[in-house]
Enzyme design. Structure first.
Site, PDB file in Angstrom:
ATOM      1  N   HIS A   1       0.847  -1.200   0.000  1.00 14.86           N
ATOM      2  CA  HIS A   1       0.000   0.000   0.000  1.00 14.86           C
ATOM      3  C   HIS A   1       0.879   1.246   0.000  1.00 14.86           C
ATOM      4  O   HIS A   1       2.092   1.172   0.235  1.00 14.86           O
ATOM      5  CB  HIS A   1      -0.975  -0.002   1.170  1.00 14.86           C
ATOM      6  CG  HIS A   1      -0.336   0.092   2.530  1.00 14.86           C
ATOM      7  ND1 HIS A   1       0.490  -0.895   3.035  1.00 14.86           N
ATOM      8  CD2 HIS A   1      -0.403   1.051   3.491  1.00 14.86           C
ATOM      9  CE1 HIS A   1       0.889  -0.545   4.253  1.00 14.86           C
ATOM     10  NE2 HIS A   1       0.371   0.640   4.545  1.00 14.86           N
TER      11      HIS A   1
ATOM     12  N   HIS B   1       1.604   3.840   1.796  1.00 16.74           N
ATOM     13  CA  HIS B   1       2.095   4.617   2.931  1.00 16.74           C
ATOM     14  C   HIS B   1       3.624   4.614   2.872  1.00 16.74           C
ATOM     15  O   HIS B   1       4.232   3.606   2.520  1.00 16.74           O
ATOM     16  CB  HIS B   1       1.594   4.041   4.255  1.00 16.74           C
ATOM     17  CG  HIS B   1       0.175   4.441   4.578  1.00 16.74           C
ATOM     18  ND1 HIS B   1      -0.633   3.734   5.420  1.00 16.74           N
ATOM     19  CD2 HIS B   1      -0.562   5.496   4.146  1.00 16.74           C
ATOM     20  CE1 HIS B   1      -1.806   4.341   5.506  1.00 16.74           C
ATOM     21  NE2 HIS B   1      -1.791   5.410   4.741  1.00 16.74           N
TER      22      HIS B   1
ATOM     23  N   ASP C   1       6.080   4.358   4.853  1.00 10.79           N
ATOM     24  CA  ASP C   1       6.924   3.364   5.524  1.00 10.79           C
ATOM     25  C   ASP C   1       6.929   2.026   4.785  1.00 10.79           C
ATOM     26  O   ASP C   1       7.626   1.099   5.187  1.00 10.79           O
ATOM     27  CB  ASP C   1       6.531   3.189   7.001  1.00 10.79           C
ATOM     28  CG  ASP C   1       5.077   2.784   7.195  1.00 10.79           C
ATOM     29  OD1 ASP C   1       4.226   3.188   6.371  1.00 10.79           O
ATOM     30  OD2 ASP C   1       4.776   2.064   8.162  1.00 10.79           O
ATOM     31  N   HIS C   2       6.195   1.953   3.697  1.00 12.27           N
ATOM     32  CA  HIS C   2       6.191   0.724   2.881  1.00 12.27           C
ATOM     33  C   HIS C   2       6.761   0.948   1.481  1.00 12.27           C
ATOM     34  O   HIS C   2       6.843   0.010   0.698  1.00 12.27           O
ATOM     35  CB  HIS C   2       4.777   0.152   2.794  1.00 12.27           C
ATOM     36  CG  HIS C   2       4.264  -0.332   4.116  1.00 12.27           C
ATOM     37  ND1 HIS C   2       4.180  -1.657   4.456  1.00 12.27           N
ATOM     38  CD2 HIS C   2       3.871   0.371   5.225  1.00 12.27           C
ATOM     39  CE1 HIS C   2       3.733  -1.765   5.701  1.00 12.27           C
ATOM     40  NE2 HIS C   2       3.540  -0.551   6.191  1.00 12.27           N
TER      41      HIS C   2
ATOM     42  N   HIS D   1      -7.164  -1.891   5.484  1.00  9.18           N
ATOM     43  CA  HIS D   1      -6.400  -0.830   6.137  1.00  9.18           C
ATOM     44  C   HIS D   1      -7.075   0.523   5.842  1.00  9.18           C
ATOM     45  O   HIS D   1      -8.137   0.561   5.243  1.00  9.18           O
ATOM     46  CB  HIS D   1      -4.960  -0.907   5.601  1.00  9.18           C
ATOM     47  CG  HIS D   1      -3.962  -0.088   6.369  1.00  9.18           C
ATOM     48  ND1 HIS D   1      -3.935  -0.015   7.732  1.00  9.18           N
ATOM     49  CD2 HIS D   1      -2.921   0.687   5.932  1.00  9.18           C
ATOM     50  CE1 HIS D   1      -2.932   0.782   8.099  1.00  9.18           C
ATOM     51  NE2 HIS D   1      -2.309   1.219   7.041  1.00  9.18           N
TER      52      HIS D   1
ATOM     53  N   ASP E   1      -0.213  -4.179   6.590  1.00 14.13           N
ATOM     54  CA  ASP E   1      -1.101  -3.436   7.477  1.00 14.13           C
ATOM     55  C   ASP E   1      -2.571  -3.783   7.248  1.00 14.13           C
ATOM     56  O   ASP E   1      -3.108  -3.608   6.158  1.00 14.13           O
ATOM     57  CB  ASP E   1      -0.900  -1.930   7.266  1.00 14.13           C
ATOM     58  CG  ASP E   1       0.529  -1.497   7.590  1.00 14.13           C
ATOM     59  OD1 ASP E   1       1.394  -2.382   7.725  1.00 14.13           O
ATOM     60  OD2 ASP E   1       0.762  -0.288   7.698  1.00 14.13           O
TER      61      ASP E   1
ATOM     62  N   HIS F   1       5.953  -5.261  12.252  1.00 13.87           N
ATOM     63  CA  HIS F   1       5.304  -3.946  12.159  1.00 13.87           C
ATOM     64  C   HIS F   1       5.003  -3.392  13.546  1.00 13.87           C
ATOM     65  O   HIS F   1       3.965  -2.792  13.797  1.00 13.87           O
ATOM     66  CB  HIS F   1       4.020  -4.028  11.302  1.00 13.87           C
ATOM     67  CG  HIS F   1       3.611  -2.683  10.755  1.00 13.87           C
ATOM     68  ND1 HIS F   1       2.675  -1.873  11.372  1.00 13.87           N
ATOM     69  CD2 HIS F   1       4.017  -2.006   9.659  1.00 13.87           C
ATOM     70  CE1 HIS F   1       2.513  -0.767  10.661  1.00 13.87           C
ATOM     71  NE2 HIS F   1       3.317  -0.816   9.614  1.00 13.87           N
TER      72      HIS F   1
END
Lengths: 304, 304
Positions: free
Chosen positions: B63, B65, B67-68, B142, B212, B270
């Protein structure tokens, strides 16, 4: 006492390695932080070096190569998670404004603070100024448009001699003018020269960041008289031709720039990953200029 | 012997910290590398864990975000500096295709290899397949569109019993069919059952990555029968309500998914930065499911 400190967060070139992070420095000026370049991992280094995210107000990106700006999206996002408020300005060459506007628009939609992008004029000039410091940009000579930055403390006031102030009974209303260099004129018209009633101001300190660039005497001209110069030193003498082809400098050339500019000290960095230690680079720079400091992650250099 | 190994490059949440990198795993399947998520610093971790950049052919982003995915620009650029050739496909949700196309167009102009972006169908399905492995995506739940991934070895062939092959004098032309499960029919018409002349195939191994997501039984349904499941476990029981609000799971919920899916082992990660160690998370997940492994940077889990 004021404070002017250079923090090295990354001094490698091209890619992060086990030894070095890509380019990033933070100038800590009286507890306000100015970041110069922002390679991948900058936010982690800031945290490791215990620098407060909330104090960061300006980021200056020298040019749009990834090793100088790929840390930006992560840093800007993390600032929001730390609930930064107010404003942060990212200064960068015009070429990068569009792509970074898109990145910020996409990833920082819920930002807790205002992110401004300010394009750098390729001719250079003053890009930030307040009561205590001025930041100027100036052109460098790399494969893509690239700018250097000079951080200059503003000239400081002269120190009053307390004994003389008392002796001549100088009124408070005139003290500021005298600190600025005015003579004191007594009520009877007698002129007391400034030099008798003050001592010299502390020296205003300055720092120049010369990111990726060919050796070019115009760089020395641009940073003439600056106290401390950072200059890239990607290669040693044996790589002179490669340096030229790739728009980089050798350590010796960095030393020559510091000498030509009349600097007090030179910091070198942006080491090619071919060097396990910067020893050869320091040695060759030192043959041109006496006072050479090798950048390293975590290094803090106090200018004041 | 074939090889199927999970490498944990990052298992923190939200931002890189001194303890954890943001999400990134590499599945090493018979020396080909598949990356799942690509948080900032992924390329440095790959180097630290001595994984060859040239073997990376597919990256799956769950996804959009930061941090990914904030490690992608740096990784893609570095691959070029390592003179990777051929092709690399980045699979990501449709939402991210536009912004990453721009980033790649701007920063990877001189790329030595082809970078393809392949949008993920939000309904899920097979997204990669060759003779030995299948990769499927499936929906997670998510705050933004988010996909999980399942890596499945293809069913393997049964093992021939050498003594029986000799005894029945089975012609070479029939051996492959017998390995696939056929009976052997002798020239005189007698049928020799497959079970007499073969032993069971090695088990085909599978791995599911549940990035997530809220706790949702549809996730257990999607990964039913998978051997090893990674499931996010951002919080402990005390944070159940926050987990729900933020579209995340608790460790106990991760355990419940593994139990409902009938997995052999569960990997959790995570972690919220509030946890100094994952001990409490492992404990609570273990109360739902016996075989829990805590992800940690540098951890390698052999599935074969």
């Amino acid at each position: 006492m004021s404070r002017f400190q250079i923090n090295i967060l990354g001094c490698g070139s091209a890619t992060p390695t086990a030894r070095h992070n890509p380019s990033c420095q933070v100038i800590d000026f009286r507890d306000r932080l100015f970041m110069v370049d922002c390679g991948e991992g900058a936010q982690v280094q800031m945290r490791k070096m215990k620098m407060k995210f909330s104090r960061l107000g300006h980021i200056f990106i020298s040019h749009m190569h990834g090793d100088h700006c790929f840390g930006l999206p992560g840093l800007l996002s993390t600032l929001s998670l730390h609930e930064k408020t107010g404003e942060l300005t990212v200064h960068m060459p015009q070429e990068g404004v569009d792509v970074f506007s898109r990145i910020i628009e996409f990833f920082c939609r819920e930002s807790t603070y205002d992110i401004k992008i300010s394009p750098l004029d390729p001719k250079g000039g003053v890009i930030f100024e307040d009561h205590a410091i001025t930041v100027e940009s100036f052109p460098l000579y790399h494969r893509v448009p690239c700018m250097g930055f000079i951080f200059r403390e503003k000239p400081k006031l002269r120190h009053l001699r307390g004994d003389m102030v008392k002796y001549f009974n100088i009124p408070v209303s005139q003290l500021h003018g005298i600190k600025e260099g005015n003579d004191f004129v007594k009520p009877d018209g007698t002129v007391i020269e400034n030099a008798r009633i003050t001592t010299d101001a502390d020296k205003a300190v300055s720092y120049a960041y010369c990111s990726d660039t060919l050796f070019d005497e115009r760089v020395a001209e641009a940073v003439k008289g600056v106290d401390t110069i950072y200059h890239e030193a990607t290669y040693d003498d044996d790589m002179l031709e490669q340096a030229r082809q790739r728009g980089h400098s050798t350590a010796r050339q960095a030393g020559a720039i510091a000498r030509l500019a009349g600097a007090r000290q030179l910091v070198i960095g942006h080491y090619s990953k071919r060097y396990i230690t910067p020893d050869i680079l320091v040695k060759q720079a030192s043959e041109e200029f006496a006072n050479v400091i090798a950048a390293n992650e975590g290094l803090k250099i106090d200018l004041l």
